[in-house]
Design a protein around this motif. Structure first.
Motif, short mmCIF file in Angstrom:
data_model
loop_
_atom_site.label_atom_id
_atom_site.label_comp_id
_atom_site.label_asym_id
_atom_site.label_seq_id
_atom_site.Cartn_x
_atom_site.Cartn_y
_atom_site.Cartn_z
N ARG B 48 -94.53 46.01 80.70
CA ARG B 48 -94.63 44.64 80.16
C ARG B 48 -94.48 43.57 81.24
O ARG B 48 -95.00 43.75 82.35
CB ARG B 48 -93.62 44.50 79.00
CG ARG B 48 -93.77 45.59 77.91
CD ARG B 48 -95.07 45.50 77.14
NE ARG B 48 -95.18 44.26 76.41
CZ ARG B 48 -94.72 44.02 75.19
NH1 ARG B 48 -94.13 44.99 74.52
NH2 ARG B 48 -94.91 42.86 74.60
N ARG B 107 -105.53 31.98 77.30
CA ARG B 107 -105.76 32.97 76.25
C ARG B 107 -104.44 33.67 75.86
O ARG B 107 -104.45 34.77 75.33
CB ARG B 107 -106.78 34.03 76.70
CG ARG B 107 -108.16 33.49 76.96
CD ARG B 107 -108.89 33.11 75.68
NE ARG B 107 -110.24 32.62 75.95
CZ ARG B 107 -110.54 31.33 76.15
NH1 ARG B 107 -109.59 30.39 76.13
NH2 ARG B 107 -111.79 30.97 76.38
N CYS B 108 -103.31 33.02 76.18
CA CYS B 108 -102.02 33.67 75.94
C CYS B 108 -101.46 33.40 74.55
O CYS B 108 -100.52 34.07 74.10
CB CYS B 108 -100.99 33.27 77.00
SG CYS B 108 -100.89 31.50 77.34
N GLY B 109 -102.02 32.42 73.85
CA GLY B 109 -101.51 32.08 72.52
C GLY B 109 -100.32 31.14 72.61
O GLY B 109 -99.63 31.09 73.62
N PRO B 110 -100.08 30.39 71.53
CA PRO B 110 -98.96 29.44 71.54
C PRO B 110 -97.62 30.13 71.31
O PRO B 110 -97.54 31.15 70.63
CB PRO B 110 -99.28 28.51 70.38
CG PRO B 110 -100.10 29.34 69.44
CD PRO B 110 -100.85 30.36 70.27
N GLU B 155 -113.26 34.90 79.58
CA GLU B 155 -112.42 35.81 78.78
C GLU B 155 -111.68 36.77 79.72
O GLU B 155 -111.88 37.98 79.70
CB GLU B 155 -113.25 36.54 77.73
CG GLU B 155 -113.93 35.60 76.74
CD GLU B 155 -112.95 34.64 76.06
OE1 GLU B 155 -111.82 35.06 75.71
OE2 GLU B 155 -113.33 33.45 75.88
N ILE B 157 -108.86 37.99 79.85
CA ILE B 157 -107.90 38.99 79.35
C ILE B 157 -108.60 40.25 78.83
O ILE B 157 -107.91 41.21 78.48
CB ILE B 157 -107.01 38.39 78.24
CG1 ILE B 157 -107.84 37.58 77.26
CG2 ILE B 157 -105.93 37.49 78.84
CD1 ILE B 157 -107.89 38.05 75.91
N PHE B 182 -103.62 51.67 78.43
CA PHE B 182 -102.95 50.36 78.40
C PHE B 182 -102.64 49.97 76.97
O PHE B 182 -103.22 50.49 76.02
CB PHE B 182 -103.83 49.28 79.07
CG PHE B 182 -105.15 49.05 78.36
CD1 PHE B 182 -105.23 48.16 77.29
CD2 PHE B 182 -106.30 49.73 78.75
CE1 PHE B 182 -106.45 47.96 76.63
CE2 PHE B 182 -107.52 49.54 78.09
CZ PHE B 182 -107.59 48.66 77.03
N GLY B 183 -101.70 49.05 76.82
CA GLY B 183 -101.45 48.39 75.54
C GLY B 183 -101.78 46.92 75.71
O GLY B 183 -101.83 46.40 76.82
N ILE B 184 -102.06 46.25 74.59
CA ILE B 184 -102.29 44.80 74.65
C ILE B 184 -100.94 44.12 74.50
O ILE B 184 -100.18 44.39 73.57
CB ILE B 184 -103.27 44.36 73.54
CG1 ILE B 184 -104.63 45.00 73.76
CG2 ILE B 184 -103.38 42.83 73.51
CD1 ILE B 184 -105.29 44.68 75.09
N ASP B 185 -100.65 43.26 75.45
CA ASP B 185 -99.34 42.63 75.52
C ASP B 185 -99.23 41.47 74.52
O ASP B 185 -100.23 41.07 73.90
CB ASP B 185 -99.11 42.13 76.96
CG ASP B 185 -97.64 42.19 77.35
OD1 ASP B 185 -96.78 41.98 76.49
OD2 ASP B 185 -97.37 42.43 78.54
N GLY B 186 -98.03 40.92 74.41
CA GLY B 186 -97.81 39.77 73.54
C GLY B 186 -98.68 38.58 73.89
O GLY B 186 -99.01 37.76 73.03
N CYS B 187 -99.11 38.52 75.17
CA CYS B 187 -99.92 37.39 75.65
C CYS B 187 -101.40 37.75 75.67
O CYS B 187 -102.21 37.00 76.22
CB CYS B 187 -99.48 37.00 77.05
SG CYS B 187 -99.85 38.25 78.29
N SER B 188 -101.76 38.91 75.10
CA SER B 188 -103.14 39.39 74.95
C SER B 188 -103.74 40.04 76.19
O SER B 188 -104.85 40.58 76.11
CB SER B 188 -104.09 38.29 74.44
OG SER B 188 -103.74 37.91 73.13
#
Lengths: 334, 334
Positions: B48, B107-110, B155, B157, B182-188
């Protein structure tokens, strides 16, 4: 703990089991006989808010509840970890007023409301959270009612106070064993240590009570009935206890506790359940208790309100599903 | 995981160990040789945000940082999980403006600010959190800078985007092994799976880099230096990374990650540390990394900012101490 905690809940992200939660769980009948167990039934635990219904027994058994004319919603609040929504705050304030008391008489400490609208409104009004918003304020108002009935002093959370001594006595009676010391809870009341098996046995006492048979049996029957009749007072909208009680296929009283605890009372079967996630995580205790209740047939795994705790997706900050929480096969019995 | 996670952190309440956190930890040198380990060094993990300094390597190694004249605070922000305080928000907004970009390009989201004063002010102003407040906004602005330098699309991410392919390549180089999905992180952004040992080896690569020896070595040296020079940009006031870096007796770059991860870079020793609490709890990872760094002599256990993570009291809603968090003897090596 002689038997290790067993893996109960996986946190999946992409192809990986990213994190893992282990725990102990016991299902007992009212004699204390173990119907099924995971991990160590002898583990000594603090069941925290999962035993608020035990802490409320003296309120009824003493005659205090009848003398003060308490109704079902008040009894449900005495067993509740409510979210401090207007529903709960208004009811606790009214109950305190009936006693001629106020927020200052509580000893649970202030906690911000977990009702989002109320919390935001209070921040915008620069209004600090008060003790009535504390998730334990119903339990504490029950303690105040009992203290009044007993003619005891205002420091009702002292371990030596008659209210807490009464709680200790009933705890030992319904768990079938001496308490093993206590910890001070988040709300400042003592929380008596017992075993996983003792906790499950106590829940089975509630499940098997069935109305007649002495003051404690009657008290247990009333409290279980109040929780089942008023699930919205036991927790709140969107909360696991409230939603899973409503979703159940049969009567179910369900109670969360801090540090990964859960208890369940199953009156139709005369069974009690105790669950402790060893690391204390609520995300895991909600999943694991749902899994155990699915396994027993009490909950339908396809019900959307069961799914949201049994197998919720993990969404990231853009709302993208990037994983899931899910019970282990060992817990589901697959 | 072949070797089980080992008990690392106890939650004490009254006379009881109420909850227990287990984990894996590895200390490596830059050859990947294990200096010390707890649990399973071969455990496959998602490190992470603890590997944001790896994710920032291509920003420098590609020449993008130099081409855009990035300074030390920007490099520290590229490695940061910042708390969205005005310090961080202002710096990220300025960096985005330098690129001719804005918040919409992230692209991390709010994410709501974790700076209490700013969070409260935004609620009172009915101002929703934006992507710049996201703890990963510095990393993402670094990704945008690299994407611009590479002439790649917006894009950034997407796992197939040149930015993320560059991250995967450097991850494999510094961990010394192929990534394992891989996994998709909280921030995409994708978060590449590797082993505990691989993560510790990568941190030792940073620790041993020392300036000369090619583009990656130079990039690692700059990033470690930026983190150590600007601890307030890596996390924020009151946060473990910031306070423990400041408290250290020798240069230390420290980085938390979601789900109980921590990494540490020790340049004076050429050593790297990776820690994963198996259940994902941050309260435990903060205690455990402090304990490991105390054991190594990097942190003074008597320092108040070390104490607050190594052995914090648990206070309840009235401020009463009712327990403590503490490392196990096995972790401290007592």
């Amino acid at each position: 703990m002689s038997t290790p905690a067993i893996p109960m809940v996986e946190i999946r992200r992409g192809p990986l089991a990213e994190s893992l939660h282990s725990g102990h769980a016991v299902i007992c009948d009212a004699t204390g006989a173990i119907v099924e167990a995971w991990g160590d039934p002898g583990a000594v635990v603090l069941p925290r808010s999962s035993v608020k219904m035990i802490q409320a027994l003296p309120l009824i058994a003493s005659g205090a509840a009848r003398a003060h004319g308490l109704g079902g919603t008040q009894l449900a609040l005495a067993c509740a970890s409510h979210e401090g929504a207007p529903l709960h705050v208004d009811a606790v304030n009214a109950w305190l007023a009936d006693l001629g008391l106020g927020e200052d008489d509580l000893r649970c400490g202030p906690q911000p409301s977990r009702d989002k609208a109320l919390k935001m409104a209070m921040i915008r009004a620069y209004e600090p959270p008060c003790q009535v918003h504390n998730n334990c304020s119903g339990k504490h108002t029950g303690f105040l009612t009992l203290a009044r009935h007993l003619g005891a002093g205002p420091e009702y959370i002292d371990p030596d106070h008659p209210v807490q001594q009464a709680v200790r006595e009933v705890t030992e009676e319904v768990t079938g064993a001496p308490t093993q010391g206590f910890g001070i809870d988040g709300c400042s009341a003592p929380n008596f240590a017992t075993t996983m098996q003792g906790t499950a046995r106590a829940m089975a006492f509630f499940a098997a009570a069935g109305g007649q048979g002495g003051a404690l049996v009657e008290a247990a029957t009333q409290l279980t009935g109040a929780m089942i009749a008023h699930p919205e007072y036991v927790a709140g909208e969107g909360r696991a206890c409230t939603l899973l009680m409503r979703a159940a296929r049969e009567p179910l009283a369900l109670k969360t506790g801090a540090e990964g605890f859960f208890t369940a009372i199953l009156p139709d079967r005369g069974l009690g359940v105790a669950l402790k996630i060893a690391d204390g995580a609520t995300r895991a205790s909600e999943c694991a208790i749902a899994a155990i209740l699915v396994r027993l047939g009490v909950l339908d795994p396809a019900h959307p309100d069961v799914q949201r705790f049994l197998n919720p997706p993990l969404r990231n900050r853009r709302g993208i599903v990037c994983g899931e929480i899910r019970p282990t096969p060992a817990l589901l019995g697959n």
